[in-house]
Design a protein around this motif. Structure first.
Motif, PDB file in Angstrom:
ATOM      1  N   GLU A   1     -14.669  -8.672   0.105  1.00  0.00           N
ATOM      2  CA  GLU A   1     -13.467  -8.344   0.852  1.00  0.00           C
ATOM      3  C   GLU A   1     -12.752  -7.217   0.130  1.00  0.00           C
ATOM      4  OE1 GLU A   1     -11.015 -11.669   1.750  1.00  0.00           O
ATOM      5  OE2 GLU A   1     -12.543 -12.670   2.952  1.00  0.00           O
ATOM      6  N   VAL A   2     -12.605  -6.104   0.814  1.00  0.00           N
ATOM      7  CA  VAL A   2     -11.977  -4.951   0.205  1.00  0.00           C
ATOM      8  C   VAL A   2     -10.505  -4.913   0.601  1.00  0.00           C
ATOM      9  CG1 VAL A   2     -12.533  -3.377   2.093  1.00  0.00           C
ATOM     10  CG2 VAL A   2     -12.180  -2.473  -0.201  1.00  0.00           C
TER      11      VAL A   2
ATOM     12  N   MET B   1     -17.313  -2.374  -0.144  1.00  0.00           N
ATOM     13  CA  MET B   1     -17.674  -2.592   1.247  1.00  0.00           C
ATOM     14  C   MET B   1     -18.153  -1.301   1.897  1.00  0.00           C
ATOM     15  SD  MET B   1     -15.254  -4.024   4.326  1.00  0.00           S
ATOM     16  CE  MET B   1     -15.352  -5.714   3.785  1.00  0.00           C
ATOM     17  N   SER B   2     -19.119  -1.415   2.780  1.00  0.00           N
ATOM     18  CA  SER B   2     -19.559  -0.266   3.561  1.00  0.00           C
ATOM     19  C   SER B   2     -18.751  -0.209   4.842  1.00  0.00           C
ATOM     20  CB  SER B   2     -21.045  -0.383   3.882  1.00  0.00           C
ATOM     21  OG  SER B   2     -21.285  -1.567   4.613  1.00  0.00           O
ATOM     22  N   HIS B   3     -18.720   0.963   5.488  1.00  0.00           N
ATOM     23  CA  HIS B   3     -17.904   1.134   6.689  1.00  0.00           C
ATOM     24  C   HIS B   3     -18.674   1.885   7.760  1.00  0.00           C
ATOM     25  CE1 HIS B   3     -14.123  -0.271   4.987  1.00  0.00           C
ATOM     26  NE2 HIS B   3     -14.424   0.400   3.907  1.00  0.00           N
ATOM     27  N   ASN B   4     -18.263   1.668   9.003  1.00  0.00           N
ATOM     28  CA  ASN B   4     -18.748   2.479  10.115  1.00  0.00           C
ATOM     29  C   ASN B   4     -17.668   3.468  10.497  1.00  0.00           C
ATOM     30  OD1 ASN B   4     -21.206   1.237  10.388  1.00  0.00           O
ATOM     31  ND2 ASN B   4     -20.435  -0.336  11.760  1.00  0.00           N
TER      32      ASN B   4
ATOM     33  N   ILE C   1      -9.073  -2.658  -4.264  1.00  0.00           N
ATOM     34  CA  ILE C   1      -9.491  -3.938  -4.831  1.00  0.00           C
ATOM     35  C   ILE C   1     -10.719  -4.418  -4.061  1.00  0.00           C
ATOM     36  CG2 ILE C   1      -8.811  -6.318  -5.330  1.00  0.00           C
ATOM     37  CD1 ILE C   1      -5.895  -5.334  -5.217  1.00  0.00           C
ATOM     38  N   ASN C   2     -11.832  -4.454  -4.711  1.00  0.00           N
ATOM     39  CA  ASN C   2     -13.060  -4.947  -4.086  1.00  0.00           C
ATOM     40  C   ASN C   2     -13.317  -6.364  -4.588  1.00  0.00           C
ATOM     41  OD1 ASN C   2     -14.096  -2.524  -2.577  1.00  0.00           O
ATOM     42  ND2 ASN C   2     -13.742  -1.655  -4.594  1.00  0.00           N
ATOM     43  N   ALA C   3     -12.790  -7.306  -3.849  1.00  0.00           N
ATOM     44  CA  ALA C   3     -12.822  -8.705  -4.267  1.00  0.00           C
ATOM     45  C   ALA C   3     -14.020  -9.423  -3.661  1.00  0.00           C
ATOM     46  CB  ALA C   3     -11.534  -9.391  -3.845  1.00  0.00           C
TER      47      ALA C   3
ATOM     48  N   GLU D   1      -8.425  -3.415   4.172  1.00  0.00           N
ATOM     49  CA  GLU D   1      -9.398  -2.384   4.516  1.00  0.00           C
ATOM     50  C   GLU D   1      -9.369  -1.324   3.422  1.00  0.00           C
ATOM     51  OE1 GLU D   1     -11.801  -1.998   6.444  1.00  0.00           O
ATOM     52  OE2 GLU D   1     -11.529  -3.615   7.898  1.00  0.00           O
ATOM     53  N   PHE D   2     -10.312  -0.397   3.493  1.00  0.00           N
ATOM     54  CA  PHE D   2     -10.433   0.648   2.482  1.00  0.00           C
ATOM     55  C   PHE D   2      -9.833   1.944   2.998  1.00  0.00           C
ATOM     56  CE2 PHE D   2     -12.516   3.984   0.068  1.00  0.00           C
ATOM     57  CZ  PHE D   2     -12.581   3.458  -1.219  1.00  0.00           C
TER      58      PHE D   2
END
Length: 357
Positions: free
Chosen positions: A102-103, A195-198, A41-43, A14-15
């Motif tokens: 996948e972050v 990745m975007s998040h809520n 890491i934004n894979a 997660e971020f």
């Protein structure tokens, strides 16, 4: 029997929006830990439906169809709720690849041991426990329900590595922070897609979150019972889409919080510990809200604050219907209870703080 530092490294799926390479010191059960967010890491995870590993001419494993250059401008992106999906039709026409981002957050958990050889024989339960406390604290401050304890993640891989550093002769072994600062095995990683998040409330800047976490850790204020419950409620609502359990967890968090606040105040007044123990287990939530709380606050409340407390008291009726009559909980009801509880916690924090001045 060499003394040194064990460094457990987690690629957490997660971020965590915190200052990079900043040391967060945490004291847990008498032991000091240094927790460092090293990198993000934004894979990209690639699913290739018509590919396989083969042995090449020099007896090495390689993909039958290379993915080199797969990330190209011809791909189109589908915006998902929590991720991006990219579908790529390549020149072979008979197949497609699906890319999902996948972050990961690269996290170090470091701690001192008196005997490195013995310490390295143990598993990572010690550092995992410390990291879980840190993650739950972060979740409640950042209000990101996707942040879960290591033990609760079953749908994503968590990568783990271990290294160590032995103290050399003449080195000042008492300077834990200084020894950490220059000895983390940082590595650079490529970034592809973020990745975007809520969130379950307006997000804060990573500087603000970092400062709040450091302040909490400085006073050994780890996650409390009600904070863990309210974080779990947010996870149930926004991550698992389960408003019923979110509502129930929110109500339990409110009960826990009100009991904690009133109990602390009674202890401050010097009330007998046996009476306090009886109070915590025998006195009902309704009595605490209707009698105890107004008496302590001496009705020093605005009309808006009285209305908020009325709403909080009303959650008990809904909770009883859910438990005893299996009444359904809608998303907006659980979300309202969650958000109102946060406002309520802040209100009581301010009111009780004045009582101690």
């Amino acid at each position: 029997m060499p003394k040194g530092i064990i460094i457990d490294r987690y690629l957490y799926p997660e971020f965590l929006d915190l200052k990079l390479k900043d040391i967060n010191l945490m004291n847990m059960e008498g032991k000091e830990y240094g927790i460092i967010v090293a990198n993000h890491i934004n894979a990209v995870n690639i699913v290739d439906f018509n590919n396989q590993m083969i042995i090449n001419d020099v007896d090495r494993m390689e993909l039958k169809h290379s993915i080199a250059g797969a990330l190209n401008p011809t791909m189109f992106i589908k915006q998902g709720e929590n991720h991006h999906k990219i579908v790529d039709y390549d020149e072979r026409k008979d197949t497609q690849r699906i890319f999902t981002n996948e972050v990961y957050t690269d996290i170090f958990v470091a701690y001192e041991v008196d005997d490195l050889e013995e310490g390295l024989k143990e598993d990572n339960k010690i550092s995992t426990k410390a990291l879980n406390e840190f993650l739950l604290l972060y979740r409640n401050i950042s209000r990101m329900p996707s942040i879960r304890a290591i033990d609760n993640i079953t749908d994503r891989d968590i990568l783990f590595f271990r290294s160590d550093r032995e103290y050399i002769e003449g080195e000042d072994n008492n300077k834990f922070v200084e020894n950490l600062a220059g000895n983390m095995p940082y590595t650079q990683v490529p970034v592809f897609i973020k990745m975007s998040h809520n969130s379950w409330s307006p997000s804060q800047t990573n500087e603000t979150i970092s400062e709040v976490i450091k302040e909490r850790l400085r006073f050994d204020l780890l996650i409390s019972d009600y904070e863990e419950l309210i974080g779990k409620a947010a996870e149930e609502l926004h991550y698992f889409k389960n408003p019923k359990y979110a509502y129930l967890d929110t109500f339990i968090a409110i009960e826990s919080y009100v009991t904690e606040k009133i109990t602390e105040y009674k202890e401050h007044l010097g009330i007998n510990s046996n009476k306090i123990k009886h109070y915590k287990t025998e006195i009902t939530f309704a009595y605490k809200m209707d009698i105890e709380l107004p008496m302590i606050l001496k009705n020093n409340l605005t009309e808006k604050e009285i209305q908020l407390i009325g709403e909080i008291k009303g959650f008990a009726k809904k909770r009883n219907s859910v438990v005893h009559s299996k009444e359904k909980v809608e998303f907006h009801e659980a979300n309202n209870a969650l958000e109102k509880s946060l406002i309520f916690f802040k209100l009581l924090d301010e009111k009780f703080k004045v009582l101690y001045e």
